[in-house]
Design a protein around this motif. Structure first.
Motif, PDB file in Angstrom:
ATOM      1  N   ASN A 230     -23.851 -25.639 -19.660  1.00 58.94           N
ATOM      2  CA  ASN A 230     -23.413 -25.861 -21.042  1.00 58.94           C
ATOM      3  C   ASN A 230     -21.892 -25.798 -21.148  1.00 58.94           C
ATOM      4  O   ASN A 230     -21.336 -25.223 -22.076  1.00 58.94           O
ATOM      5  CB  ASN A 230     -24.057 -24.842 -21.989  1.00 58.94           C
ATOM      6  N   GLY A 231     -21.234 -26.389 -20.165  1.00 57.48           N
ATOM      7  CA  GLY A 231     -19.782 -26.287 -20.099  1.00 57.48           C
ATOM      8  C   GLY A 231     -19.073 -27.105 -21.160  1.00 57.48           C
ATOM      9  O   GLY A 231     -19.673 -27.965 -21.825  1.00 57.48           O
ATOM     10  N   ILE A 265     -18.968 -32.821 -17.433  1.00 56.41           N
ATOM     11  CA  ILE A 265     -19.522 -32.861 -16.085  1.00 56.41           C
ATOM     12  C   ILE A 265     -18.469 -32.460 -15.053  1.00 56.41           C
ATOM     13  O   ILE A 265     -18.460 -32.934 -13.923  1.00 56.41           O
ATOM     14  CB  ILE A 265     -20.128 -34.240 -15.772  1.00 56.41           C
ATOM     15  N   LEU A 266     -17.546 -31.586 -15.438  1.00 50.18           N
ATOM     16  CA  LEU A 266     -16.581 -31.030 -14.496  1.00 50.18           C
ATOM     17  C   LEU A 266     -16.035 -29.743 -15.082  1.00 50.18           C
ATOM     18  O   LEU A 266     -15.790 -29.645 -16.290  1.00 50.18           O
ATOM     19  CB  LEU A 266     -15.452 -32.027 -14.210  1.00 50.18           C
ATOM     20  N   TYR A 267     -15.871 -28.765 -14.227  1.00 45.74           N
ATOM     21  CA  TYR A 267     -15.307 -27.467 -14.587  1.00 45.74           C
ATOM     22  C   TYR A 267     -14.495 -27.006 -13.382  1.00 45.74           C
ATOM     23  O   TYR A 267     -14.960 -27.128 -12.244  1.00 45.74           O
ATOM     24  CB  TYR A 267     -16.443 -26.485 -14.881  1.00 45.74           C
ATOM     25  N   PRO A 268     -13.276 -26.519 -13.578  1.00 45.39           N
ATOM     26  CA  PRO A 268     -12.454 -26.164 -12.415  1.00 45.39           C
ATOM     27  C   PRO A 268     -13.174 -25.207 -11.470  1.00 45.39           C
ATOM     28  O   PRO A 268     -13.824 -24.248 -11.913  1.00 45.39           O
ATOM     29  CB  PRO A 268     -11.224 -25.517 -13.045  1.00 45.39           C
ATOM     30  N   GLN A 271      -9.538 -20.886 -10.603  1.00 43.81           N
ATOM     31  CA  GLN A 271      -8.917 -20.650 -11.909  1.00 43.81           C
ATOM     32  C   GLN A 271      -7.648 -21.474 -12.089  1.00 43.81           C
ATOM     33  O   GLN A 271      -6.729 -21.400 -11.272  1.00 43.81           O
ATOM     34  CB  GLN A 271      -8.583 -19.171 -12.085  1.00 43.81           C
ATOM     35  N   PRO A 272      -7.602 -22.285 -13.151  1.00 44.25           N
ATOM     36  CA  PRO A 272      -6.385 -23.064 -13.414  1.00 44.25           C
ATOM     37  C   PRO A 272      -5.259 -22.164 -13.907  1.00 44.25           C
ATOM     38  O   PRO A 272      -5.492 -21.076 -14.444  1.00 44.25           O
ATOM     39  CB  PRO A 272      -6.817 -24.048 -14.517  1.00 44.25           C
ATOM     40  N   GLU A 273      -4.057 -22.640 -13.732  1.00 48.56           N
ATOM     41  CA  GLU A 273      -2.906 -21.968 -14.329  1.00 48.56           C
ATOM     42  C   GLU A 273      -2.918 -22.211 -15.845  1.00 48.56           C
ATOM     43  O   GLU A 273      -3.536 -23.178 -16.320  1.00 48.56           O
ATOM     44  CB  GLU A 273      -1.606 -22.493 -13.723  1.00 48.56           C
ATOM     45  N   PRO A 274      -2.271 -21.353 -16.624  1.00 50.39           N
ATOM     46  CA  PRO A 274      -2.230 -21.571 -18.075  1.00 50.39           C
ATOM     47  C   PRO A 274      -1.744 -22.974 -18.419  1.00 50.39           C
ATOM     48  O   PRO A 274      -0.737 -23.438 -17.891  1.00 50.39           O
ATOM     49  CB  PRO A 274      -1.245 -20.497 -18.559  1.00 50.39           C
ATOM     50  N   TRP A 281     -11.575 -20.266 -18.807  1.00 51.13           N
ATOM     51  CA  TRP A 281     -12.223 -20.370 -17.502  1.00 51.13           C
ATOM     52  C   TRP A 281     -12.781 -19.020 -17.110  1.00 51.13           C
ATOM     53  O   TRP A 281     -12.112 -17.992 -17.249  1.00 51.13           O
ATOM     54  CB  TRP A 281     -11.210 -20.842 -16.455  1.00 51.13           C
ATOM     55  N   PHE A 282     -14.031 -19.026 -16.625  1.00 55.13           N
ATOM     56  CA  PHE A 282     -14.693 -17.800 -16.188  1.00 55.13           C
ATOM     57  C   PHE A 282     -15.303 -18.036 -14.808  1.00 55.13           C
ATOM     58  O   PHE A 282     -16.066 -18.990 -14.614  1.00 55.13           O
ATOM     59  CB  PHE A 282     -15.789 -17.390 -17.172  1.00 55.13           C
ATOM     60  N   ALA A 283     -15.005 -17.161 -13.869  1.00 51.34           N
ATOM     61  CA  ALA A 283     -15.438 -17.344 -12.485  1.00 51.34           C
ATOM     62  C   ALA A 283     -16.953 -17.395 -12.362  1.00 51.34           C
ATOM     63  O   ALA A 283     -17.492 -18.158 -11.543  1.00 51.34           O
ATOM     64  CB  ALA A 283     -14.871 -16.223 -11.611  1.00 51.34           C
TER      65      ALA A 283
END
Length: 348
Positions: A230-231, A265-268, A271-274, A281-283
């Motif tokens: 559910n991103g 359909i994509l999530y880093p 963790q991205p930089e600010p 973002w949550f690991a």
């Protein structure tokens, strides 16, 4: 396969950043080869050359010592037979041995294709591909016949009953991002079955779809894209029917209007930089994606019948994916490849 063969999808080869966000304008073919080679975690480049690019691809393969083992294309049953034959021939010429096929869920008249039509098309593709020494592999993918994942097992079983191996490209990101999203589950037609637990999508739960397909020994190609259940949708890529029309599938299952964000359909993966990503973002949200990799690799180690041949990373540019993100797209792909290699090494 003591050494995993890991490639990078060509649409994921951009060294994007704040000054140059992920774009639909791609680097040159040579720059793509160079970036994949310099990333150090890849064995090959995953891309379908166009007919007028063959000489260029061959020279880049030699220059960077980076083969093309796999290719991909989209197909509509009944209208793309000649393109299919051409793509198998091009794949053979470039040295690829597996051709990934994304087969639309509807034909040219807009009729939904039946399981039998999918089976017949696979058998046709198998015959044509093997003439060129290139095997087809049918992908789990949105907008395609397999957007309803319940169709995969009966199709695979019917093909295998004919004495033909069913080659399956597992890209489970196309399932994970739907978990907990009623709108997306309804698009797939599986909302009721999920709510009644007739099918289980979560790879951590018993009797899930990944385990079902592993048990059948059909996974030929593992594609890895980081997504979240559910991103968040890609609010940095609002739909523009004039600019993005050519990038949309012929017959999208998810209807969009001007200004709608891309699908999620994509999530880093890391963790991205600010400011590099439009959402928090949550690991822990990446763990289902990692669990699929763990399951497939463990089966590959323990099961002498494992048919896994190739792995590719799939962090790509399109609006439903990473368009306009400000992190390094090739960097994200390299992190996935690094995780995959480390997971494999830890199994030994």
């Amino acid at each position: 396969m003591n050494e995993l063969l890991i490639g990078c999808n060509g649409r994921g080869v951009q060294d994007s950043n704040f000054e140059h966000p992920v774009s639909l304008d791609e680097p040159s073919i040579e720059e793509q080869f160079r970036l994949v080679k310099d990333a150090q975690f890849f064995n090959f480049f995953d891309r379908m050359p166009l007919p007028n690019q063959m000489d260029l691809f061959k020279s880049m393969i030699e220059k960077y010592d980076l083969p093309v083992h796999t290719t991909s294309w989209l197909y509509e049953v009944g209208t793309d037979d000649e393109r299919l034959k051409q793509n198998f021939a091009l794949s053979n010429e470039i040295g690829a041995t597996t051709h990934n096929m994304m087969v639309y869920s509807h034909d040219q008249q807009g009729h939904k294709i039946s399981n039998q039509q999918v089976i017949d098309y696979y058998l046709f593709a198998y015959d044509e591909g093997m003439k060129q020494g290139v095997e087809p592999s049918f992908e789990l993918h949105v907008n395609m016949w397999s957007e309803d994942p319940r169709r995969i097992t009966p199709v695979a079983q019917a093909v295998k009953a004919r004495g033909i191996p069913f080659n399956f490209t597992l890209d489970y990101s196309h399932v994970i991002f739907k978990i907990g999203n009623q709108q997306e589950l309804a698009v797939s037609g599986i909302l009721d079955d999920v709510q009644q637990r007739k099918i289980v999508l979560d790879p951590f739960e018993p009797d899930n779809l990944v385990d079902e397909w592993i048990e059948q020994d059909i996974i030929r190609w593992l594609q890895i894209r980081s997504v979240a259940p559910n991103g968040p949708r890609n609010i940095w890529a609002p739909h523009d029917p004039f600019e993005t029309k050519a990038l949309l599938p012929k017959r999208p299952s998810f209807k969009v209007q001007a200004g709608d964000p891309g699908r999620g359909i994509l999530y880093p993966f890391t963790q991205p930089e600010p400011g590099e990503w439009h959402s928090e973002w949550f690991a822990h949200l990446v763990e289902p994606c990692k669990e699929v990799v763990r399951k497939v690799l463990k089966n590959h180690k323990d099961n002498p019948n494992s048919r896994l041949r190739y792995i590719t990373t799939e962090m790509i540019t399109l609006p439903d994916y990473g368009l306009n993100a400000k992190f390094s797209l090739i960097g994200q792909n390299a992190e996935i490849a690094k995780f995959t290699r480390n997971t494999w090494q830890n199994l030994h």
